[in-house]
Design a protein around this motif. Structure first.
Motif, PDB file in Angstrom:
ATOM      1  N   PRO A   1     -15.746  20.541  -0.619  1.00 46.52           N
ATOM      2  CA  PRO A   1     -16.057  21.259  -1.856  1.00 46.52           C
ATOM      3  C   PRO A   1     -15.242  22.541  -1.987  1.00 46.52           C
ATOM      4  O   PRO A   1     -14.773  23.097  -0.991  1.00 46.52           O
ATOM      5  CB  PRO A   1     -17.556  21.574  -1.712  1.00 46.52           C
ATOM      6  N   ARG A   2     -15.058  22.988  -3.199  1.00 44.37           N
ATOM      7  CA  ARG A   2     -14.448  24.297  -3.422  1.00 44.37           C
ATOM      8  C   ARG A   2     -15.326  25.358  -2.767  1.00 44.37           C
ATOM      9  O   ARG A   2     -16.548  25.262  -2.759  1.00 44.37           O
ATOM     10  CB  ARG A   2     -14.334  24.579  -4.920  1.00 44.37           C
ATOM     11  N   ASP A   3     -14.695  26.385  -2.226  1.00 45.26           N
ATOM     12  CA  ASP A   3     -15.449  27.431  -1.542  1.00 45.26           C
ATOM     13  C   ASP A   3     -16.473  28.073  -2.467  1.00 45.26           C
ATOM     14  O   ASP A   3     -17.627  28.264  -2.106  1.00 45.26           O
ATOM     15  CB  ASP A   3     -14.500  28.504  -0.994  1.00 45.26           C
TER      16      ASP A   3
ATOM     17  N   GLU B   1     -18.328  30.274 -15.316  1.00 46.84           N
ATOM     18  CA  GLU B   1     -17.225  30.943 -16.009  1.00 46.84           C
ATOM     19  C   GLU B   1     -15.888  30.316 -15.628  1.00 46.84           C
ATOM     20  O   GLU B   1     -15.026  30.095 -16.500  1.00 46.84           O
ATOM     21  CB  GLU B   1     -17.229  32.438 -15.676  1.00 46.84           C
ATOM     22  N   GLU B   2     -15.713  30.009 -14.343  1.00 47.02           N
ATOM     23  CA  GLU B   2     -14.471  29.358 -13.907  1.00 47.02           C
ATOM     24  C   GLU B   2     -14.337  27.969 -14.513  1.00 47.02           C
ATOM     25  O   GLU B   2     -13.271  27.573 -14.995  1.00 47.02           O
ATOM     26  CB  GLU B   2     -14.447  29.260 -12.379  1.00 47.02           C
ATOM     27  N   LEU B   3     -15.425  27.204 -14.456  1.00 42.23           N
ATOM     28  CA  LEU B   3     -15.380  25.852 -15.010  1.00 42.23           C
ATOM     29  C   LEU B   3     -15.146  25.896 -16.515  1.00 42.23           C
ATOM     30  O   LEU B   3     -14.366  25.100 -17.046  1.00 42.23           O
ATOM     31  CB  LEU B   3     -16.680  25.102 -14.692  1.00 42.23           C
TER      32      LEU B   3
ATOM     33  N   ASN C   1     -11.813  24.903 -21.306  1.00 47.97           N
ATOM     34  CA  ASN C   1     -11.036  25.396 -22.448  1.00 47.97           C
ATOM     35  C   ASN C   1      -9.556  25.046 -22.327  1.00 47.97           C
ATOM     36  O   ASN C   1      -8.829  25.017 -23.324  1.00 47.97           O
ATOM     37  CB  ASN C   1     -11.192  26.915 -22.579  1.00 47.97           C
ATOM     38  N   SER C   2      -9.109  24.771 -21.098  1.00 50.73           N
ATOM     39  CA  SER C   2      -7.684  24.472 -20.877  1.00 50.73           C
ATOM     40  C   SER C   2      -7.368  22.985 -21.029  1.00 50.73           C
ATOM     41  O   SER C   2      -6.236  22.621 -21.352  1.00 50.73           O
ATOM     42  CB  SER C   2      -7.271  24.920 -19.466  1.00 50.73           C
TER      43      SER C   2
ATOM     44  N   LEU D   1     -21.090  19.726  -9.889  1.00 50.53           N
ATOM     45  CA  LEU D   1     -20.274  18.504  -9.853  1.00 50.53           C
ATOM     46  C   LEU D   1     -18.793  18.842  -9.750  1.00 50.53           C
ATOM     47  O   LEU D   1     -18.038  18.191  -9.013  1.00 50.53           O
ATOM     48  CB  LEU D   1     -20.539  17.670 -11.115  1.00 50.53           C
ATOM     49  N   TRP D   2     -18.365  19.851 -10.485  1.00 52.21           N
ATOM     50  CA  TRP D   2     -16.959  20.271 -10.436  1.00 52.21           C
ATOM     51  C   TRP D   2     -16.614  20.839  -9.062  1.00 52.21           C
ATOM     52  O   TRP D   2     -15.547  20.558  -8.508  1.00 52.21           O
ATOM     53  CB  TRP D   2     -16.713  21.296 -11.534  1.00 52.21           C
TER      54      TRP D   2
END
Length: 389
Positions: A289-291, A296-298, A303-304, A374-375
């Motif tokens: 998993p991501r640390d 906000e990051e997701l 948005n990208s 999940l992300w």
């Protein structure tokens, strides 16, 4: 595209599913294989991909089987006839293979196991056998003859010697030759025997069918996790006995009532089934998993990129209760308020997602937390990124 050809979904489920085989000619018109035979063999060179080679006339005897990873020298040493290469869970590695499974969503998607691809040279086979689960056999390239036999069970005699389960007796009842685009459905425990007519490739869509033992173990694990020492066998109100050593029918009834009470909980059973049926096929291969991850990051990622996918290694399911719902993925569960049901259903009922829909449905902090989780575990990714990360 309708994968059942001349049958409606209702007709298939009513007359064939888990009952009897059916051949669907031209189920997938103009089907084009996703991989060439050399590309498929290339997958078998990779350590993390489950692969097997079966030789009917192997050096170690009939129906010899070897597991990968293989080398190019292994292929050079193979005979001209009667061998088969099997690559398991191709949908885990190739998104286009995962997309093939989308055509079978008229069945619960949490029942689908994986897409296996088999390549065989002339005469190649894995012998007469049976499976404990449903399977759709889609002919991708060349021709394969399928012979259908008797219904089998654990008591059906198996050949002694080979390391794969080959039936000692095969009572043929019917046979068909499948061409590219044809598909054969087989219910569980039906004996079948596929033989390549020249070089051929077959795509097998298999289903998860946990045994009674697996389901009982999962249910007992859940019960034990929440069991209290106060919950015990009791026999208040029993009458005097003249046979103190006898376990009588009243004792059996009390035991049954105790066990039934533990299982007579729909939410518990939903949890058991949801976790079990979404467990990873290869848990040792799950990415770290991501640390850290935040909504906000997701949201910045959303948005990208406009298109998102469920990761090929992930399985999603959900259940709903009166005032809440549960989401299941990779053997884990998330409890959310009923107001998040639309998001939960959107995630589990589909495998591809639109950013605008995800953002609209993620209106609550609990919904945002689920998506972020999940992300963080790489179960959601955008195919617009170079590496799906």
């Amino acid at each position: 595209m309708h994968i059942l050809g001349h049958l409606t979904v209702e007709e298939f489920l009513r007359d064939y599913w888990q009952q009897k085989p059916v051949l669907i000619r031209n189920a997938w018109p103009d089907f084009e294989p996703l991989l060439s035979s050399s590309e498929l063999a290339g997958l078998s060179l990779e350590e993390e991909i489950e692969s097997r080679l079966v030789e009917e006339e192997g050096k170690d005897g009939p129906w010899a089987i070897r597991t990968g990873p293989f080398t190019e020298d292994d292929y050079r040493a193979l005979p001209e006839r009667k061998w088969t290469l099997l690559i398991q869970a191709v949908d885990h590695w190739i998104p286009e293979a995962a997309d093939i499974l989308e055509h079978f969503r008229f069945l619960p998607s949490w029942r689908i196991d994986d897409l296996m691809i088999s390549y065989a040279v002339d005469g190649g086979s894995v012998g007469p056998h049976y499976d404990q689960y449903d399977v759709f056999l889609l002919q991708a390239e060349g021709q394969r003859e399928w012979r259908i036999g008797q219904m089998c069970s654990d008591d059906s005699p198996i050949l002694k010697g080979p390391k794969i389960r080959v039936l000692q007796q095969f009572d043929e009842t019917e046979r068909w030759t499948l061409n590219p685009g044809d598909m054969l459905y087989l219910p569980p425990q039906l004996a079948h025997y596929g033989i390549a007519q020249g070089e051929c490739m077959t795509y097998s869509i298999g289903f998860r069918a946990p045994s009674q033992a697996e389901l009982a173990q999962a249910a007992m694990d859940d019960i034990l996790a929440s069991a209290s020492e106060d919950q015990r066998y009791t026999d208040a109100g029993i009458r005097p006995t003249q046979t103190p050593g006898l376990i009588d029918q009243d004792a059996i009834a009390r035991l049954r009532a105790l066990l039934t009470a533990a299982l007579n909980d729909d939410e518990r059973l939903q949890q058991v089934l949801g976790k079990l049926m979404t467990e990873a096929k290869y848990p040792e291969q799950l990415p770290e998993p991501r640390d850290e991850a935040s909504w906000e990051e997701l949201n910045a990622e959303l948005n990208s990129y406009q298109q998102w996918r469920r990761s090929e290694f992930a399985r999603f399911a959900y259940s709903q209760q009166d005032n809440q719902c549960s989401f299941f993925a990779l053997g884990h569960s998330w409890s959310l308020p009923a107001g998040d049901l639309a998001l939960v259903a959107y995630l589990a009922d589909n495998s591809q997602y639109e950013t605008e829909v995800l953002q609209t449905l993620a209106a609550s902090t609990t919904a945002q937390s689920l998506l972020t989780s999940l992300w963080q575990r790489h179960m959601l990714y955008s195919p617009e990124t170079e590496f799906g990360d």
